[in-house]
Design an enzyme around this catalytic site. Structure first.
Site, PDB file in Angstrom:
ATOM      1  N   THR A 100       1.715  -4.360   4.274  1.00  0.00           N
ATOM      2  CA  THR A 100       1.596  -4.603   5.718  1.00  0.00           C
ATOM      3  C   THR A 100       1.038  -5.993   6.046  1.00  0.00           C
ATOM      4  O   THR A 100       1.243  -6.485   7.150  1.00  0.00           O
ATOM      5  CB  THR A 100       0.699  -3.535   6.381  1.00  0.00           C
ATOM      6  OG1 THR A 100      -0.611  -3.610   5.797  1.00  0.00           O
ATOM      7  CG2 THR A 100       1.272  -2.141   6.207  1.00  0.00           C
ATOM      8  N   ASP A 101       0.328  -6.614   5.089  1.00  0.00           N
ATOM      9  CA  ASP A 101      -0.349  -7.884   5.406  1.00  0.00           C
ATOM     10  C   ASP A 101       0.623  -8.960   5.890  1.00  0.00           C
ATOM     11  O   ASP A 101       0.319  -9.706   6.831  1.00  0.00           O
ATOM     12  CB  ASP A 101      -1.085  -8.422   4.171  1.00  0.00           C
ATOM     13  CG  ASP A 101      -2.332  -7.612   3.834  1.00  0.00           C
ATOM     14  OD1 ASP A 101      -2.679  -6.699   4.599  1.00  0.00           O
ATOM     15  OD2 ASP A 101      -2.956  -7.911   2.792  1.00  0.00           O
ATOM     16  N   THR A 112       0.824  -1.212   0.000  1.00  0.00           N
ATOM     17  CA  THR A 112       0.000   0.000   0.000  1.00  0.00           C
ATOM     18  C   THR A 112       0.855   1.258   0.000  1.00  0.00           C
ATOM     19  O   THR A 112       0.426   2.307  -0.481  1.00  0.00           O
ATOM     20  CB  THR A 112      -0.947  -0.030   1.217  1.00  0.00           C
ATOM     21  OG1 THR A 112      -1.781  -1.166   1.086  1.00  0.00           O
ATOM     22  CG2 THR A 112      -1.814   1.207   1.316  1.00  0.00           C
ATOM     23  N   LYS A 119       0.593  -7.330  12.835  1.00  0.00           N
ATOM     24  CA  LYS A 119      -0.459  -6.445  12.339  1.00  0.00           C
ATOM     25  C   LYS A 119      -1.697  -6.774  13.162  1.00  0.00           C
ATOM     26  O   LYS A 119      -2.192  -7.897  13.132  1.00  0.00           O
ATOM     27  CB  LYS A 119      -0.719  -6.690  10.849  1.00  0.00           C
ATOM     28  CG  LYS A 119      -1.722  -5.721  10.260  1.00  0.00           C
ATOM     29  CD  LYS A 119      -1.859  -5.871   8.748  1.00  0.00           C
ATOM     30  CE  LYS A 119      -2.807  -4.811   8.203  1.00  0.00           C
ATOM     31  NZ  LYS A 119      -2.946  -4.897   6.741  1.00  0.00           N
ATOM     32  N   SER A 157       1.516  -7.598  -0.637  1.00  0.00           N
ATOM     33  CA  SER A 157       2.325  -8.589   0.096  1.00  0.00           C
ATOM     34  C   SER A 157       1.556  -9.876   0.367  1.00  0.00           C
ATOM     35  O   SER A 157       2.130 -10.868   0.807  1.00  0.00           O
ATOM     36  CB  SER A 157       2.883  -7.989   1.385  1.00  0.00           C
ATOM     37  OG  SER A 157       1.873  -7.827   2.350  1.00  0.00           O
ATOM     38  N   TYR A 189      -8.382   0.302  -4.015  1.00  0.00           N
ATOM     39  CA  TYR A 189      -7.089   0.713  -4.561  1.00  0.00           C
ATOM     40  C   TYR A 189      -6.293  -0.513  -4.940  1.00  0.00           C
ATOM     41  O   TYR A 189      -6.661  -1.642  -4.587  1.00  0.00           O
ATOM     42  CB  TYR A 189      -6.297   1.537  -3.540  1.00  0.00           C
ATOM     43  CG  TYR A 189      -5.764   0.719  -2.393  1.00  0.00           C
ATOM     44  CD1 TYR A 189      -6.588   0.364  -1.326  1.00  0.00           C
ATOM     45  CD2 TYR A 189      -4.447   0.267  -2.391  1.00  0.00           C
ATOM     46  CE1 TYR A 189      -6.104  -0.415  -0.293  1.00  0.00           C
ATOM     47  CE2 TYR A 189      -3.954  -0.516  -1.345  1.00  0.00           C
ATOM     48  CZ  TYR A 189      -4.789  -0.843  -0.304  1.00  0.00           C
ATOM     49  OH  TYR A 189      -4.316  -1.617   0.729  1.00  0.00           O
ATOM     50  N   GLU A 206      -2.896 -27.908  29.096  1.00  0.00           N
ATOM     51  CA  GLU A 206      -4.029 -28.826  28.915  1.00  0.00           C
ATOM     52  C   GLU A 206      -3.694 -29.934  27.921  1.00  0.00           C
ATOM     53  O   GLU A 206      -4.399 -30.935  27.839  1.00  0.00           O
ATOM     54  CB  GLU A 206      -5.252 -28.047  28.442  1.00  0.00           C
ATOM     55  CG  GLU A 206      -5.790 -27.085  29.478  1.00  0.00           C
ATOM     56  CD  GLU A 206      -6.995 -26.331  28.956  1.00  0.00           C
ATOM     57  OE1 GLU A 206      -8.045 -26.948  28.738  1.00  0.00           O
ATOM     58  OE2 GLU A 206      -6.881 -25.098  28.759  1.00  0.00           O
TER      59      GLU A 206
HETATM   60  N1  ASP Z   1      -2.640  -5.827   0.972  1.00  0.00           N
HETATM   61  C1  ASP Z   1      -1.636  -4.800   1.161  1.00  0.00           C
HETATM   62  C2  ASP Z   1      -0.291  -5.469   1.186  1.00  0.00           C
HETATM   63  O1  ASP Z   1       0.003  -6.149   2.119  1.00  0.00           O
HETATM   64  C3  ASP Z   1      -1.927  -4.061   2.419  1.00  0.00           C
HETATM   65  C4  ASP Z   1      -0.900  -3.038   2.828  1.00  0.00           C
HETATM   66  O2  ASP Z   1       0.171  -2.902   2.308  1.00  0.00           O
HETATM   67  O3  ASP Z   1      -1.206  -2.311   3.808  1.00  0.00           O
HETATM   68  O4  ASP Z   1       0.443  -5.315   0.258  1.00  0.00           O
END
Ligand code: ASP
Length: 324
Positions: A93-94, A14, A166, A60, A27, A280
């Site tokens: 970020t994923d 992103t 995340k 990602s 996007y 457990e």
């Molecule tokens: N789906 C995107 C990625 O991981 C989300 C992001 O970058 O925030 O590339």
């Protein structure tokens, strides 16, 4: 003092995403190439010089062995290049926690290596990309960032790869650290480390593997049936249970996992809290490994690296999960 010389390795995400309009919700990640990212970094006017390379231009969610292999090779080259003081990886970020942890396990603790992403695309109102990139420049250019392993910079915080997760699907403050929170606060003009570097001079924990074995994650839920274990484990060399609570699952699932014949790591689908041995579930009797502080995604990366390194004895594996 001369400004730090930073190498930016772009992978997409992103931070390089575009919606085509400032108010569009949908996007596409990975639309802005390395050259434009580099120009944007230069345009920030920070005290650093930049060069850049494009590894990939993807979301990602699509990252995998090919990109990781190229990224590792490029970072290794940068670590031995006398003309480079620090490395910034722009990343979605994923799966940032997976890439960061894999690199952390397989790189020596030398120059700063910093992953950075964004939650809003570059052309959105309130985009966090340049804020995060400017902060990453501050971190990657700081000699005190060396010897801390791979770092992740999001919002105004710095996380160690082993801790970072995340924790929200939206919002600029989407990342958390567990069991440790952030290890520093950062802005483009300030950087406050909360403690000294712990890994100065340490070599890589593991050699870079030739490939990563198939290791599925089984998500546990009330009413889960053992039939799913056989289905998911077909062709697998190990498995990770994203278990209930302290890494639990229905008795029939636990039995099927124990009978699977491949190493099983018990982690938790709960976001925080560690999974310890023999609460457990009788790990000693069943031959399981407890993930301790690692969530399912990172437990999977560590299990893959262990298997690729020829470590399959349960006690030796457990020792690696116990280590930080
Ligand atoms: N789906 C995107 C990625 O991981 C989300 C992001 O970058 O925030 O590339």
């Amino acid at each position: 003092m001369q400004p730090p010389r930073l190498r930016i390795l772009a992978t997409g995400g992103t931070i390089a995403g575009s919606a085509g309009s400032a108010l569009e919700r949908g996007y596409r990640p990975g639309q802005i190439g390395a050259a434009d990212l580099l120009a944007a970094a230069k345009g920030l006017g920070l005290s650093a010089t930049f060069e850049g390379r494009e590894i990939a231009a993807i979301g990602s969610q699509d990252i995998g062995w090919r990109e990781w292999d190229a990224l590792h090779r490029e970072i290794e080259a940068a670590l031995t290049d006398e003309g480079v003081d620090g490395v910034i990886v722009t990343h979605g970020t994923d799966t940032a926690e997976e890439t960061a942890f894999l690199l952390d396990l397989t790189l020596s603790a030398g120059k700063p290596v910093v992953l950075v992403g964004a939650m809003r695309p570059a052309d959105a109102v309130g985009s966090d990309g340049m804020r995060n990139l400017a902060n990453a420049v501050r971190v990657a250019g700081d000699p005190a960032a060396a010897g801390r392993g791979v770092l992740v910079v999001m919002s105004d915080q710095v996380f160690a790869a082993i801790d970072v997760r995340k924790a929200a699907t939206g919002g600029a403050e989407a990342f958390r650290g567990f069991p440790r929170g952030p290890i520093a606060n950062v802005t483009p003009t300030s950087l406050d480390w909360f403690g000294p570097a712990e890994r100065t001079g340490r070599p890589a924990r593991f050699a870079w593997p030739a490939a990563l074995p198939k290791v599925p994650i089984l998500y546990a839920y009330a009413g889960m049936d053992k039939g799913e274990v056989a289905c998911m484990l077909s062709g697998a060399q190990g498995s990770v249970l994203a278990g209930l609570g302290q890494g639990n699952a229905p008795a029939s699932v636990i039995e099927a996992l124990a009978a699977s014949g491949v190493p099983v790591v018990r982690s938790s689908r709960v976001d925080q809290g560690s999974v310890d041995r023999n609460l457990e579930v009788d790990d000693d009797a069943l031959g399981f490994i407890a993930a301790r502080g690692l969530g399912p995604a990172k437990a999977r990366i560590l299990l893959q690296v262990l298997l690729a390194s020829g470590i399959s004895d349960p006690a030796a594996m457990q020792a690696e999960f116990d280590r930080r």
